[in-house]
Design a protein around this motif. Structure first.
Motif, PDB file in Angstrom:
ATOM      1  N   ALA A  84       0.638  -1.364  -0.119  1.00 30.71           N
ATOM      2  CA  ALA A  84      -0.016   0.003   0.040  1.00 30.71           C
ATOM      3  C   ALA A  84       0.809   1.161  -0.129  1.00 30.71           C
ATOM      4  O   ALA A  84       0.521   2.292  -0.533  1.00 30.71           O
ATOM      5  N   HIS A  85       1.946   1.166   0.666  1.00 31.23           N
ATOM      6  CA  HIS A  85       2.740   2.374   0.934  1.00 31.23           C
ATOM      7  C   HIS A  85       3.413   2.719  -0.605  1.00 31.23           C
ATOM      8  O   HIS A  85       3.334   3.823  -1.123  1.00 31.23           O
ATOM      9  N   TRP A  86       3.702   1.650  -1.333  1.00 33.71           N
ATOM     10  CA  TRP A  86       4.197   1.702  -2.727  1.00 33.71           C
ATOM     11  C   TRP A  86       3.130   2.064  -3.758  1.00 33.71           C
ATOM     12  O   TRP A  86       3.301   2.885  -4.356  1.00 33.71           O
ATOM     13  N   GLY A  87       2.145   1.695  -3.451  1.00 34.72           N
ATOM     14  CA  GLY A  87       0.893   2.024  -4.438  1.00 34.72           C
ATOM     15  C   GLY A  87       0.502   3.652  -4.158  1.00 34.72           C
ATOM     16  O   GLY A  87       0.273   4.420  -4.878  1.00 34.72           O
ATOM     17  N   LEU A  88       0.633   4.078  -2.834  1.00 33.37           N
ATOM     18  CA  LEU A  88       0.621   5.444  -2.652  1.00 33.37           C
ATOM     19  C   LEU A  88       1.609   6.301  -3.170  1.00 33.37           C
ATOM     20  O   LEU A  88       1.330   7.405  -3.826  1.00 33.37           O
ATOM     21  N   LEU A  89       2.832   5.709  -3.251  1.00 34.06           N
ATOM     22  CA  LEU A  89       3.987   6.584  -3.752  1.00 34.06           C
ATOM     23  C   LEU A  89       3.719   6.569  -5.186  1.00 34.06           C
ATOM     24  O   LEU A  89       4.017   7.558  -6.122  1.00 34.06           O
ATOM     25  N   LEU A  90       3.131   5.546  -5.850  1.00 35.44           N
ATOM     26  CA  LEU A  90       2.871   5.320  -7.477  1.00 35.44           C
ATOM     27  C   LEU A  90       1.822   6.478  -7.746  1.00 35.44           C
ATOM     28  O   LEU A  90       1.858   7.243  -8.765  1.00 35.44           O
ATOM     29  N   ALA A  91       0.765   6.500  -6.759  1.00 37.24           N
ATOM     30  CA  ALA A  91      -0.370   7.321  -7.118  1.00 37.24           C
ATOM     31  C   ALA A  91       0.055   8.994  -6.996  1.00 37.24           C
ATOM     32  O   ALA A  91      -0.183   9.723  -7.866  1.00 37.24           O
ATOM     33  N   ASP A  92       1.083   9.148  -6.118  1.00 41.74           N
ATOM     34  CA  ASP A  92       1.528  10.559  -5.944  1.00 41.74           C
ATOM     35  C   ASP A  92       2.407  11.035  -7.069  1.00 41.74           C
ATOM     36  O   ASP A  92       2.193  11.872  -7.657  1.00 41.74           O
ATOM     37  N   HIS A  93       3.255  10.002  -7.770  1.00 43.48           N
ATOM     38  CA  HIS A  93       4.271  10.494  -8.864  1.00 43.48           C
ATOM     39  C   HIS A  93       3.560  10.360  -9.980  1.00 43.48           C
ATOM     40  O   HIS A  93       3.518  11.240 -11.060  1.00 43.48           O
ATOM     41  N   LEU A  94       2.320   9.461 -10.262  1.00 43.03           N
ATOM     42  CA  LEU A  94       1.443   9.612 -11.369  1.00 43.03           C
ATOM     43  C   LEU A  94       0.746  10.923 -11.560  1.00 43.03           C
ATOM     44  O   LEU A  94       0.357  11.313 -12.620  1.00 43.03           O
ATOM     45  N   SER A  95       0.467  11.301 -10.371  1.00 46.28           N
ATOM     46  CA  SER A  95      -0.363  12.651 -10.389  1.00 46.28           C
ATOM     47  C   SER A  95       0.390  13.955 -10.700  1.00 46.28           C
ATOM     48  O   SER A  95      -0.218  14.818 -11.183  1.00 46.28           O
ATOM     49  N   LYS A  96       1.613  13.619 -10.669  1.00 45.65           N
ATOM     50  CA  LYS A  96       2.500  14.733 -11.203  1.00 45.65           C
ATOM     51  C   LYS A  96       2.976  14.719 -12.482  1.00 45.65           C
ATOM     52  O   LYS A  96       3.504  15.558 -13.041  1.00 45.65           O
ATOM     53  N   ASN A  97       2.848  13.401 -13.132  1.00 49.04           N
ATOM     54  CA  ASN A  97       3.430  13.156 -14.575  1.00 49.04           C
ATOM     55  C   ASN A  97       2.108  13.371 -15.384  1.00 49.04           C
ATOM     56  O   ASN A  97       1.084  13.144 -15.150  1.00 49.04           O
ATOM     57  N   VAL A  98       2.402  14.045 -16.357  1.00 45.03           N
ATOM     58  CA  VAL A  98       1.454  14.548 -17.680  1.00 45.03           C
ATOM     59  C   VAL A  98       1.734  13.648 -18.972  1.00 45.03           C
ATOM     60  O   VAL A  98       0.946  13.951 -19.893  1.00 45.03           O
ATOM     61  N   SER A  99       2.754  12.852 -19.028  1.00 41.86           N
ATOM     62  CA  SER A  99       3.178  12.203 -20.235  1.00 41.86           C
ATOM     63  C   SER A  99       2.834  10.718 -20.552  1.00 41.86           C
ATOM     64  O   SER A  99       2.365  10.330 -21.585  1.00 41.86           O
ATOM     65  N   ILE A 100       2.644   9.942 -19.295  1.00 43.56           N
ATOM     66  CA  ILE A 100       2.440   8.301 -19.357  1.00 43.56           C
ATOM     67  C   ILE A 100       1.205   8.205 -20.095  1.00 43.56           C
ATOM     68  O   ILE A 100       0.069   8.430 -19.777  1.00 43.56           O
ATOM     69  N   GLY A 101       1.249   7.448 -21.025  1.00 45.15           N
ATOM     70  CA  GLY A 101      -0.272   7.275 -21.970  1.00 45.15           C
ATOM     71  C   GLY A 101      -0.376   5.787 -21.752  1.00 45.15           C
ATOM     72  O   GLY A 101      -1.706   5.174 -21.696  1.00 45.15           O
ATOM     73  N   THR A 102       0.675   4.746 -21.644  1.00 48.79           N
ATOM     74  CA  THR A 102       0.385   3.336 -21.288  1.00 48.79           C
ATOM     75  C   THR A 102       1.352   2.877 -20.062  1.00 48.79           C
ATOM     76  O   THR A 102       2.530   3.314 -20.081  1.00 48.79           O
ATOM     77  N   LEU A 103       0.668   2.422 -19.120  1.00 59.75           N
ATOM     78  CA  LEU A 103       1.360   2.013 -17.810  1.00 59.75           C
ATOM     79  C   LEU A 103       0.940   0.362 -17.625  1.00 59.75           C
ATOM     80  O   LEU A 103      -0.359   0.233 -17.199  1.00 59.75           O
ATOM     81  N   ASP A 104       2.031  -0.293 -17.522  1.00 62.91           N
ATOM     82  CA  ASP A 104       1.782  -1.829 -17.475  1.00 62.91           C
ATOM     83  C   ASP A 104       2.703  -2.299 -16.250  1.00 62.91           C
ATOM     84  O   ASP A 104       3.572  -2.347 -16.225  1.00 62.91           O
TER      85      ASP A 104
END
Length: 182
Positions: A84-104
């Motif tokens: 869950a900690h890693w998932g929250l970190l992922l959410a935080d960084h994904l919210s700052k990124n504007v370019s990723i179109g495909t995330l697998d």
């Protein structure tokens, strides 16, 4: 003589780099030295599954200008509160990124690694709720996102519901895979 074209795609999957390599790759991604658009760092290498390596790679990806990210694994790094900690970190960084179109991220555990019902007031249920809400919100605000693969994320119903609800009217998300969650 003409210059070589800049590197646009990097496939380093199934390479046994660990924490030092993860830190170096993170610094490289954050530097934006090359117009790198595609990154594949898949593999079930346990040395890449330490909290430091996960944090560095997630931060580097989040601060990059990548368009396609593939990071599949057959050995999920963490479970329960660490996932869950890693998932929250992922959410935080994904919210700052504007370019990723495909995330697998197939195979990465984000939730409580427990295939049984969670009591609504339990710590596990609260973690799942917080994770699902934050990840769903981050993905919803990430308008470039067209494809999201979280197959095998091991999130319970409460987390999945909170993650999926904001995605119902995402303007560009065309493919979402949350199979094998539970």
């Amino acid at each position: 003589a003409s210059a070589a074209p800049p590197l646009e795609s990097l496939d380093i999957s199934a390479n046994p780099f660990g924490e030092a390599g993860s830190l170096a790759l993170s610094d490289f991604l954050k530097s934006k030295a090359l117009p790198l658009a595609t990154l594949d760092l898949s593999g079930s290498v346990e040395s890449r599954a330490t909290p430091l390596a996960l944090t560095a790679l997630t931060e580097g990806i989040g601060m990059s200008e990548l368009v396609h990210v593939t990071w599949r694994t057959a050995c999920p790094a963490t479970a329960g509160r660490h996932a869950a900690h890693w998932g929250l970190l992922l959410a935080d960084h994904l919210s700052k990124n504007v370019s990723i179109g495909t995330l697998d991220l197939k195979g990465h555990c984000l939730g409580s690694d427990a295939p049984f019902a969670l009591e609504p007031t339990s710590a596990g249920a609260m973690r799942e709720s917080r994770l699902g809400g934050r990840l769903g919100g981050a993905c919803r605000r990430h308008h470039a996102l067209c494809t999201l693969n979280l197959s095998g994320c091991r999130m319970h119903d409460v987390g999945l519901g909170l993650m999926l609800t904001p995605l119902a009217d995402h303007p560009h998300l065309a493919t979402l895979d949350v199979s094998f969650s539970y």
